[in-house]
Scaffold this motif. Structure first.
Motif, PDB file in Angstrom:
ATOM      1  N   SER A  72     156.887  42.046  86.273  1.00  0.00           N
ATOM      2  CA  SER A  72     157.231  41.322  85.047  1.00  0.00           C
ATOM      3  C   SER A  72     155.978  40.807  84.331  1.00  0.00           C
ATOM      4  O   SER A  72     155.923  40.740  83.100  1.00  0.00           O
ATOM      5  N   TRP A  73     154.971  40.446  85.112  1.00  0.00           N
ATOM      6  CA  TRP A  73     153.703  39.992  84.530  1.00  0.00           C
ATOM      7  C   TRP A  73     152.615  41.003  84.877  1.00  0.00           C
ATOM      8  O   TRP A  73     152.671  41.639  85.918  1.00  0.00           O
ATOM      9  N   LYS A  74     151.642  41.098  83.967  1.00  0.00           N
ATOM     10  CA  LYS A  74     150.502  41.983  84.236  1.00  0.00           C
ATOM     11  C   LYS A  74     149.213  41.226  83.981  1.00  0.00           C
ATOM     12  O   LYS A  74     149.097  40.500  82.990  1.00  0.00           O
ATOM     13  N   ARG A  75     148.290  41.416  84.891  1.00  0.00           N
ATOM     14  CA  ARG A  75     146.957  40.845  84.644  1.00  0.00           C
ATOM     15  C   ARG A  75     146.254  41.715  83.610  1.00  0.00           C
ATOM     16  O   ARG A  75     146.302  42.948  83.683  1.00  0.00           O
ATOM     17  N   LEU A  76     145.610  41.078  82.636  1.00  0.00           N
ATOM     18  CA  LEU A  76     144.903  41.846  81.615  1.00  0.00           C
ATOM     19  C   LEU A  76     143.424  41.947  81.983  1.00  0.00           C
ATOM     20  O   LEU A  76     142.750  40.925  82.116  1.00  0.00           O
ATOM     21  N   PRO A  77     142.918  43.142  82.135  1.00  0.00           N
ATOM     22  CA  PRO A  77     141.493  43.275  82.411  1.00  0.00           C
ATOM     23  C   PRO A  77     140.677  42.849  81.195  1.00  0.00           C
ATOM     24  O   PRO A  77     141.201  42.751  80.091  1.00  0.00           O
ATOM     25  N   SER A  78     139.418  42.573  81.408  1.00  0.00           N
ATOM     26  CA  SER A  78     138.576  42.103  80.307  1.00  0.00           C
ATOM     27  C   SER A  78     137.161  42.631  80.475  1.00  0.00           C
ATOM     28  O   SER A  78     136.579  42.540  81.554  1.00  0.00           O
ATOM     29  N   TYR A  79     136.641  43.197  79.390  1.00  0.00           N
ATOM     30  CA  TYR A  79     135.350  43.880  79.465  1.00  0.00           C
ATOM     31  C   TYR A  79     134.328  43.221  78.541  1.00  0.00           C
ATOM     32  O   TYR A  79     134.662  42.414  77.696  1.00  0.00           O
ATOM     33  N   ARG A  80     133.103  43.651  78.703  1.00  0.00           N
ATOM     34  CA  ARG A  80     132.023  43.072  77.914  1.00  0.00           C
ATOM     35  C   ARG A  80     131.602  43.981  76.756  1.00  0.00           C
ATOM     36  O   ARG A  80     131.221  43.532  75.708  1.00  0.00           O
ATOM     37  N   ASP A  81     131.683  45.250  76.967  1.00  0.00           N
ATOM     38  CA  ASP A  81     131.030  46.175  76.047  1.00  0.00           C
ATOM     39  C   ASP A  81     131.967  47.129  75.334  1.00  0.00           C
ATOM     40  O   ASP A  81     131.505  48.010  74.635  1.00  0.00           O
ATOM     41  N   VAL A  82     133.270  46.975  75.539  1.00  0.00           N
ATOM     42  CA  VAL A  82     134.150  48.040  75.072  1.00  0.00           C
ATOM     43  C   VAL A  82     134.313  48.086  73.555  1.00  0.00           C
ATOM     44  O   VAL A  82     134.448  49.146  72.968  1.00  0.00           O
ATOM     45  N   ALA A  83     134.230  46.930  72.906  1.00  0.00           N
ATOM     46  CA  ALA A  83     134.662  46.878  71.511  1.00  0.00           C
ATOM     47  C   ALA A  83     133.783  47.678  70.555  1.00  0.00           C
ATOM     48  O   ALA A  83     134.264  48.192  69.563  1.00  0.00           O
ATOM     49  N   HIS A  84     132.501  47.784  70.867  1.00  0.00           N
ATOM     50  CA  HIS A  84     131.626  48.384  69.869  1.00  0.00           C
ATOM     51  C   HIS A  84     131.570  49.910  69.938  1.00  0.00           C
ATOM     52  O   HIS A  84     130.985  50.548  69.090  1.00  0.00           O
ATOM     53  N   LEU A  85     132.200  50.482  70.977  1.00  0.00           N
ATOM     54  CA  LEU A  85     131.964  51.900  71.206  1.00  0.00           C
ATOM     55  C   LEU A  85     132.385  52.796  70.049  1.00  0.00           C
ATOM     56  O   LEU A  85     131.755  53.801  69.781  1.00  0.00           O
ATOM     57  N   ASP A  86     133.472  52.435  69.370  1.00  0.00           N
ATOM     58  CA  ASP A  86     133.900  53.310  68.282  1.00  0.00           C
ATOM     59  C   ASP A  86     133.635  52.683  66.918  1.00  0.00           C
ATOM     60  O   ASP A  86     134.178  53.091  65.911  1.00  0.00           O
TER      61      ASP A  86
END
Ligand SMILES: CC/C=C\C/C=C\C/C=C\CCCCCCCC(=O)SCCNC(=O)CCNC(=O)[C@H](O)C(C)(C)COP(=O)(O)OP(=O)(O)OC[C@H]1O[C@@H](n2cnc3c(N)ncnc32)[C@H](O)[C@@H]1OP(=O)(O)O
Length: 229
Positions: A72-86
């Motif tokens: 019912s619940w999911k842990r959300l992973p979190s990254y440092r560098d993903v946003a700028h790739l595209d």
């Protein structure tokens, strides 16, 4: 461009897979993040306990991980560098420097947090411990740091995986948050109207007795037909 991004990630030790060395043990974060068809890229997930986490944060983390067991619940992973790739908004040579700012501090000094999401209830909960570099008035967390976490937690309740922006964020700060303390940020999507997503949020102490802040926010799904610059 692609090559320079990959080189940067390798330098950071963020790449694993066919050309990046041994894969880390499987976690609850779901399938590997596949960014490019030719290469599997796994970025370091920061939403897991580290030695700077207080007992309160660990206990709450364990409680929410239990809630994840039935799906019912999911842990959300979190990254440092993903946003700028595209990103096409910054120059290629600027890209290696770009980071998600809440993940730009060393362990324990800034934003230590983990988020959990319930898709049926449209709720996101963030367990947040604010470190010493987030100080505002002496001994207290800066309100802007709190606002950042409210914004992102609410954004996650509004939508995961879609391109949304915050159009409006209203916060009532009720009590100052002591530095190093753990707070629980509860957010809920309560209305969706076309591209508009309305979210309510509160921030409470671990025992739920102290209300630190209340907020409402409006997120808007980006219109692919419109330019955002
Ligand atoms: C740090 C984490 C990062 C990454 C994690 C990676 C992935 C996670 C994925 C999701 C999680 C998301 C978390 C998000 C948290 C971070 C968010 C930000 O920081 S975003 C940056 C700050 N916000 C902005 O820069 C937004 C700037 N504004 C705009 O771009 C535009 O104004 C707009 C909001 C896109 C709207 O422009 P449009 O031309 O597209 O539409 P409109 O026709 O103007 O409006 C549509 C609709 O919405 C109503 N509306 C718009 N703004 C407001 C407002 N301020 N207050 C009330 N209503 C508003 C407008 O009236 C229209 O309504 P309608 O007529 O009923 O349709």
């Amino acid at each position: 461009m692609l090559r320079s991004c990959l080189a940067r990630l390798r330098t950071l030790g963020a790449l694993r897979g066919p050309r990046g060395g041994a894969r880390p043990p499987a976690t609850d974060t779901g399938p590997a993040l596949r960014l490019f068809s030719s290469e599997e890229v796994i970025l370091k997930d920061y939403s897991v306990p580290n030695p700077s986490w207080s007992k309160d944060l660990r206990l709450l983390y364990d409680q929410y991980m239990k809630k994840c067991e039935d799906g019912s619940w999911k842990r959300l992973p979190s990254y440092r560098d993903v946003a700028h790739l595209d990103s096409k908004l910054i120059k290629e040579e600027q890209m290696p420097q770009a980071r998600i700012f809440i993940r730009s501090y060393e362990d324990g000094l800034g934003f230590e947090f983990v988020m959990f999401h319930n898709d049926v209830e449209k709720k996101t909960v963030c367990l947040f411990q604010g470190g010493p570099y987030l100080q505002g008035l002496s001994g207290w967390l800066h309100g802007g740091a709190m606002a950042t976490m409210i914004d992102i937690t609410s954004g996650m309740a509004a939508s995961i995986g879609e391109r949304i922006v915050t159009a409006n964020l209203n916060i009532d700060f009720k009590r100052p948050v002591p530095l190093y303390s753990v707070v629980v940020i509860n957010s809920q999507l309560y209305k969706a109207e076309g591209r508009k997503l309305f979210v309510s949020c509160d921030v409470r102490s671990v025992d739920g007795k102290t209300l630190y802040a209340e907020a409402t926010s409006l997120f808007v799904k980006l219109d692919p037909e419109k330019s955002s610059t």
